[in-house]
Design a protein around this motif. Structure first.
Motif, PDB file in Angstrom:
ATOM      1  N   UNK A 189      30.136 -46.678 -19.841  1.00 50.41           N
ATOM      2  CA  UNK A 189      31.162 -46.078 -18.196  1.00 50.41           C
ATOM      3  C   UNK A 189      32.698 -45.942 -18.875  1.00 50.41           C
ATOM      4  N   UNK A 190      33.461 -46.972 -19.540  1.00 50.37           N
ATOM      5  CA  UNK A 190      34.668 -47.052 -19.909  1.00 50.37           C
ATOM      6  C   UNK A 190      34.238 -45.971 -21.139  1.00 50.37           C
ATOM      7  N   UNK A 191      33.891 -45.693 -21.788  1.00 48.26           N
ATOM      8  CA  UNK A 191      34.114 -44.547 -23.177  1.00 48.26           C
ATOM      9  C   UNK A 191      33.466 -43.363 -22.570  1.00 48.26           C
ATOM     10  N   UNK A 192      32.842 -43.511 -21.455  1.00 44.09           N
ATOM     11  CA  UNK A 192      32.693 -42.073 -20.654  1.00 44.09           C
ATOM     12  C   UNK A 192      33.823 -41.240 -20.334  1.00 44.09           C
ATOM     13  N   UNK A 247      36.618 -42.687 -20.773  1.00 43.69           N
ATOM     14  CA  UNK A 247      37.882 -42.405 -21.622  1.00 43.69           C
ATOM     15  C   UNK A 247      37.414 -40.525 -22.233  1.00 43.69           C
ATOM     16  N   UNK A 248      36.377 -40.442 -22.599  1.00 46.96           N
ATOM     17  CA  UNK A 248      36.456 -39.268 -23.244  1.00 46.96           C
ATOM     18  C   UNK A 248      36.589 -38.110 -22.158  1.00 46.96           C
ATOM     19  N   UNK A 249      36.056 -38.041 -20.743  1.00 41.58           N
ATOM     20  CA  UNK A 249      36.609 -37.364 -19.524  1.00 41.58           C
ATOM     21  C   UNK A 249      38.048 -37.594 -19.827  1.00 41.58           C
ATOM     22  N   UNK A 250      39.029 -38.403 -19.584  1.00 40.14           N
ATOM     23  CA  UNK A 250      39.823 -38.166 -19.141  1.00 40.14           C
ATOM     24  C   UNK A 250      40.490 -37.317 -20.669  1.00 40.14           C
ATOM     25  N   UNK A 251      40.092 -37.678 -22.073  1.00 38.01           N
ATOM     26  CA  UNK A 251      40.900 -36.736 -23.348  1.00 38.01           C
ATOM     27  C   UNK A 251      40.572 -35.920 -23.330  1.00 38.01           C
TER      28      UNK A 251
END
Length: 168
Positions: free
Chosen positions: A111-114, A116-120
């Protein structure tokens, strides 16, 4: 008889005492000894019966003791088995808890990686918009009124697309 007594050097008192002693022995033998022998035999039988009863009670006590020892050993074995089952159940539960924690950690990580990806992606999109806006401002000052805003916007989007394909 007096002559014999005198010849042997015995007096009448001694003879009377010997006679009385012999009579006493006969009386004791006939009257008292049978009662004493019977009492002694009864006593001996009583003692033998007590010894036999004590031996039987000792055997029963030994059998009862052995039974208690067997039951105690059985109880110890059952307790050991219960302890082993409880230990195994505890270990299984610990493994389940650890696996659940690992799964939860992996889920949180994913969930954190997702996020991070969305925020990026969001930051990149905001950056593209800002670059586009700045590019339009710069281009409009440079070219002034020769190119329309839509044409400028298309050129900037093409430039961002080409720049976006480059590795960062």
């Amino acid at each position: 008889m007096d002559a014999v007594i005198q010849a042997l050097g015995l007096n009448n008192t001694l003879v009377a005492q010997v006679f009385n002693f012999i009579m006493l022995l006969i009386f004791l033998r006939v009257v008292v000894y049978p009662h004493i022998v019977r009492i002694l035999e009864e006593r001996q039988n009583f003692i033998e019966n007590n010894v036999a009863a004590a031996e039987e009670e000792r055997k029963q006590a030994e059998a009862l003791r052995q039974q208690y020892l067997d039951e105690l050993q059985k109880a110890k074995n059952e307790a050991q088995e219960i302890i082993q089952k409880a230990t195994k159940a505890g270990e299984d539960q610990a493994h389940e808890i650890i696996e659940a924690a690992k799964a939860e950690a992996a889920r949180v990580k994913e969930a954190a990686l997702q996020d991070i990806t969305r925020e990026k992606e969001k930051a990149v999109a905001e950056l593209r918009d800002q670059v586009a806006t700045l590019s339009i401002l710069v281009a409009s000052k440079v070219v002034s009124e020769k190119i329309t805003a839509d044409v400028q916007r298309g050129m900037i989007d093409e430039f961002i697309k080409e720049a976006g394909d480059l590795p960062c």
